[in-house]
Design a protein around this motif. Structure first.
Motif, PDB file in Angstrom:
ATOM      1  N   GLY A 177     -70.130  35.337 -20.234  1.00 47.31           N
ATOM      2  CA  GLY A 177     -70.610  36.543 -19.549  1.00 47.31           C
ATOM      3  C   GLY A 177     -71.011  37.642 -20.526  1.00 47.31           C
ATOM      4  O   GLY A 177     -72.041  38.304 -20.346  1.00 47.31           O
ATOM      5  N   LEU A 178     -70.224  37.851 -21.570  1.00 43.94           N
ATOM      6  CA  LEU A 178     -70.557  38.869 -22.565  1.00 43.94           C
ATOM      7  C   LEU A 178     -71.828  38.516 -23.322  1.00 43.94           C
ATOM      8  O   LEU A 178     -72.679  39.375 -23.571  1.00 43.94           O
ATOM      9  N   VAL A 179     -71.987  37.247 -23.679  1.00 51.58           N
ATOM     10  CA  VAL A 179     -73.198  36.825 -24.385  1.00 51.58           C
ATOM     11  C   VAL A 179     -74.413  36.996 -23.473  1.00 51.58           C
ATOM     12  O   VAL A 179     -75.475  37.474 -23.906  1.00 51.58           O
ATOM     13  N   ALA A 180     -74.279  36.627 -22.200  1.00 50.24           N
ATOM     14  CA  ALA A 180     -75.388  36.791 -21.253  1.00 50.24           C
ATOM     15  C   ALA A 180     -75.735  38.263 -21.087  1.00 50.24           C
ATOM     16  O   ALA A 180     -76.920  38.632 -21.011  1.00 50.24           O
ATOM     17  N   LEU A 181     -74.735  39.140 -21.030  1.00 54.40           N
ATOM     18  CA  LEU A 181     -74.986  40.577 -20.915  1.00 54.40           C
ATOM     19  C   LEU A 181     -75.723  41.097 -22.139  1.00 54.40           C
ATOM     20  O   LEU A 181     -76.665  41.896 -22.017  1.00 54.40           O
ATOM     21  N   LEU A 182     -75.355  40.625 -23.325  1.00 55.60           N
ATOM     22  CA  LEU A 182     -76.024  41.071 -24.533  1.00 55.60           C
ATOM     23  C   LEU A 182     -77.455  40.534 -24.622  1.00 55.60           C
ATOM     24  O   LEU A 182     -78.370  41.240 -25.040  1.00 55.60           O
ATOM     25  N   VAL A 183     -77.660  39.262 -24.212  1.00 57.02           N
ATOM     26  CA  VAL A 183     -78.980  38.650 -24.335  1.00 57.02           C
ATOM     27  C   VAL A 183     -79.923  39.180 -23.257  1.00 57.02           C
ATOM     28  O   VAL A 183     -81.065  39.556 -23.550  1.00 57.02           O
ATOM     29  N   LEU A 184     -79.481  39.201 -22.005  1.00 62.04           N
ATOM     30  CA  LEU A 184     -80.362  39.582 -20.898  1.00 62.04           C
ATOM     31  C   LEU A 184     -80.407  41.083 -20.655  1.00 62.04           C
ATOM     32  O   LEU A 184     -81.394  41.599 -20.141  1.00 62.04           O
ATOM     33  N   GLY A 185     -79.352  41.742 -20.938  1.00 59.06           N
ATOM     34  CA  GLY A 185     -79.308  43.181 -20.682  1.00 59.06           C
ATOM     35  C   GLY A 185     -78.772  43.439 -19.291  1.00 59.06           C
ATOM     36  O   GLY A 185     -78.756  42.571 -18.413  1.00 59.06           O
ATOM     37  N   PRO A 186     -78.330  44.680 -19.051  1.00 53.79           N
ATOM     38  CA  PRO A 186     -77.726  45.017 -17.757  1.00 53.79           C
ATOM     39  C   PRO A 186     -78.728  45.012 -16.598  1.00 53.79           C
ATOM     40  O   PRO A 186     -78.330  44.871 -15.448  1.00 53.79           O
ATOM     41  N   GLU A 187     -80.028  45.122 -16.863  1.00 54.13           N
ATOM     42  CA  GLU A 187     -81.010  45.157 -15.779  1.00 54.13           C
ATOM     43  C   GLU A 187     -81.302  43.756 -15.239  1.00 54.13           C
ATOM     44  O   GLU A 187     -81.442  43.560 -14.030  1.00 54.13           O
ATOM     45  N   ARG A 188     -81.424  42.804 -16.131  1.00 52.24           N
ATOM     46  CA  ARG A 188     -81.815  41.448 -15.709  1.00 52.24           C
ATOM     47  C   ARG A 188     -80.624  40.524 -15.432  1.00 52.24           C
ATOM     48  O   ARG A 188     -80.796  39.468 -14.850  1.00 52.24           O
ATOM     49  N   LEU A 189     -79.423  40.886 -15.818  1.00 53.51           N
ATOM     50  CA  LEU A 189     -78.258  40.015 -15.635  1.00 53.51           C
ATOM     51  C   LEU A 189     -77.951  39.741 -14.155  1.00 53.51           C
ATOM     52  O   LEU A 189     -77.731  38.587 -13.794  1.00 53.51           O
ATOM     53  N   PRO A 190     -77.943  40.724 -13.254  1.00 51.84           N
ATOM     54  CA  PRO A 190     -77.661  40.418 -11.841  1.00 51.84           C
ATOM     55  C   PRO A 190     -78.697  39.477 -11.220  1.00 51.84           C
ATOM     56  O   PRO A 190     -78.351  38.589 -10.448  1.00 51.84           O
ATOM     57  N   VAL A 191     -79.969  39.668 -11.578  1.00 52.35           N
ATOM     58  CA  VAL A 191     -81.022  38.796 -11.042  1.00 52.35           C
ATOM     59  C   VAL A 191     -80.833  37.369 -11.578  1.00 52.35           C
ATOM     60  O   VAL A 191     -80.941  36.389 -10.819  1.00 52.35           O
ATOM     61  N   ALA A 192     -80.522  37.239 -12.854  1.00 55.44           N
ATOM     62  CA  ALA A 192     -80.314  35.919 -13.452  1.00 55.44           C
ATOM     63  C   ALA A 192     -79.079  35.233 -12.847  1.00 55.44           C
ATOM     64  O   ALA A 192     -79.104  34.023 -12.569  1.00 55.44           O
ATOM     65  N   ALA A 193     -78.007  35.986 -12.606  1.00 57.92           N
ATOM     66  CA  ALA A 193     -76.799  35.412 -12.009  1.00 57.92           C
ATOM     67  C   ALA A 193     -77.078  34.949 -10.583  1.00 57.92           C
ATOM     68  O   ALA A 193     -76.631  33.868 -10.165  1.00 57.92           O
ATOM     69  N   ARG A 194     -77.840  35.740  -9.808  1.00 59.32           N
ATOM     70  CA  ARG A 194     -78.197  35.373  -8.440  1.00 59.32           C
ATOM     71  C   ARG A 194     -79.053  34.103  -8.433  1.00 59.32           C
ATOM     72  O   ARG A 194     -78.826  33.191  -7.640  1.00 59.32           O
TER      73      ARG A 194
END
Length: 124
Positions: free
Chosen positions: A13-30
């Motif tokens: 989760g931390l790596v995904a937050l750093l790579v995708l950023g806080p804007e795109r992380l919810p869309v990517a998780a969905r």
């Protein structure tokens, strides 16, 4: 199956937050959740279909075996006892043929009524 613990999930989760950023992380998780759900549903439908096919094949096999057993029983009932061979003409005269008894033997002998069941003691 994969033996993923809480610390591994937190690290991903931390790596995904750093790579995708806080804007795109919810869309990517969905999106990931939707794809995982679709894959699970397709696997479960394939599994159910295979189980139905296996069950149908087993039922067909049982019906076929029952039909064979029924034909075998009919054949055994219709078979006459083998005829005895006639002796040669120059030997002693043949004895008269045996008459069939009025009560043919039972196909299956009856079990004795006093046999105890395996889960009960004989004295009950």
């Amino acid at each position: 199956m994969f033996d993923v613990g809480f610390t591994e999930l937190l690290l991903v989760g931390l790596v995904a937050l750093l790579v995708l950023g806080p804007e795109r992380l919810p869309v990517a998780a969905r999106t990931a959740g939707l794809w995982i759900g679709r894959i699970k549903r397709s696997f479960s439908s394939i599994k159910a279909e295979v189980e139905r096919e296996i069950g149908a094949d087993e039922i067909r096999r049982q019906l076929h075996n029952e039909r064979i057993l029924e034909l075998e029983r009919e054949m055994n009932q219709s078979v006459m006892p083998p005829k005895t061979t006639r002796p040669a003409a120059d030997s002693a005269p043949a004895s008269p043929p045996a008459t069939p008894s009025a009560n043919p033997p039972a196909a299956h002998p009856a079990e004795p009524a006093s046999t105890p069941r395996p889960d009960q003691s004989p004295d009950t």
